[in-house]
Scaffold this motif. Sequence first.
Motif: not given
Length: 276
Positions: A162-180
């Motif tokens: 339930s962390n806020r998604p700010t960081l994950r969504e920001g990285l995904e917008r830049r085109g990075a592959h994000v794992l959590s």
Amino acid sequence: MLQAWVARPEWIDATFVQRPDTRLRPMPLQRLRMRSVPYAVFQGLERSASAWLVLTSPASVRALRRWLESSGDDYVRGLGRLRIAAVGSGTRDQLLKEIFFTLGERSADAHPSSDLKPEQIIVAAEGAHADAEGLLRAMDNIQKREHFDWSTQTLLLIEGESNRPTLREGLERRGAHVLSACLYLREDAPWSEQAWQEITQAGPGEIGIVVTSSTTAEHLVGLFQHHGIPLIQVVWCTQHATIAGLLTNRGISRVRRVRLDDEFLEQDLFVNEHFW
């Protein structure tokens, strides 16, 4: 201020350690519990030519350490090849102390990078204002300098459920592959009615409350209102400018500025008065 209540989350299985200064009282509003995370989540980094480990909070560092200790030293050695980022300097320092120093001290072979220096860990540049947006800006500056392609970057975020998604969504917008890797979850730990009576019966300013997250600050403000206790009954203290701003907007004109490191916290609370 006669005593300070630290409303920082604590691990549900943590061993109680009596602090030398009894004026400092742990009063968490949340308990942290480890989650079971498949090893495959971490293996996603092994297949990437450009892999990052991103720590989102001091709690995420402690959760990573627990995961590493339960997974053996093979993965610890693998950390040395990763680029590392942390949301703020407090998270960076916790990472150096709890993983890169402590695990390395346990076994020379297990040390992921004996040459790792604080400046090699990318953090938000704003210091006490550090947050997810600040880390994204810092990483943008790295990208502009190195000209890497975001689509070739794989980033593993160590975070809580339930962390806020700010960081994950920001990285995904830049085109990075994000794992959590959601290594831990939070469980509410309400204060007892006796605790609220203590606050009511104390003189104004005799009790300080250290809040370490915006979520905790908002929750506490609501609880004070629910119990009919004026916010100025206590001294509000925090390490972060965003939290201080939230409290100021609620009408608290003097918010104490503190550092959370054990070696500084007691001094900031009971000796050196600084305000945001």
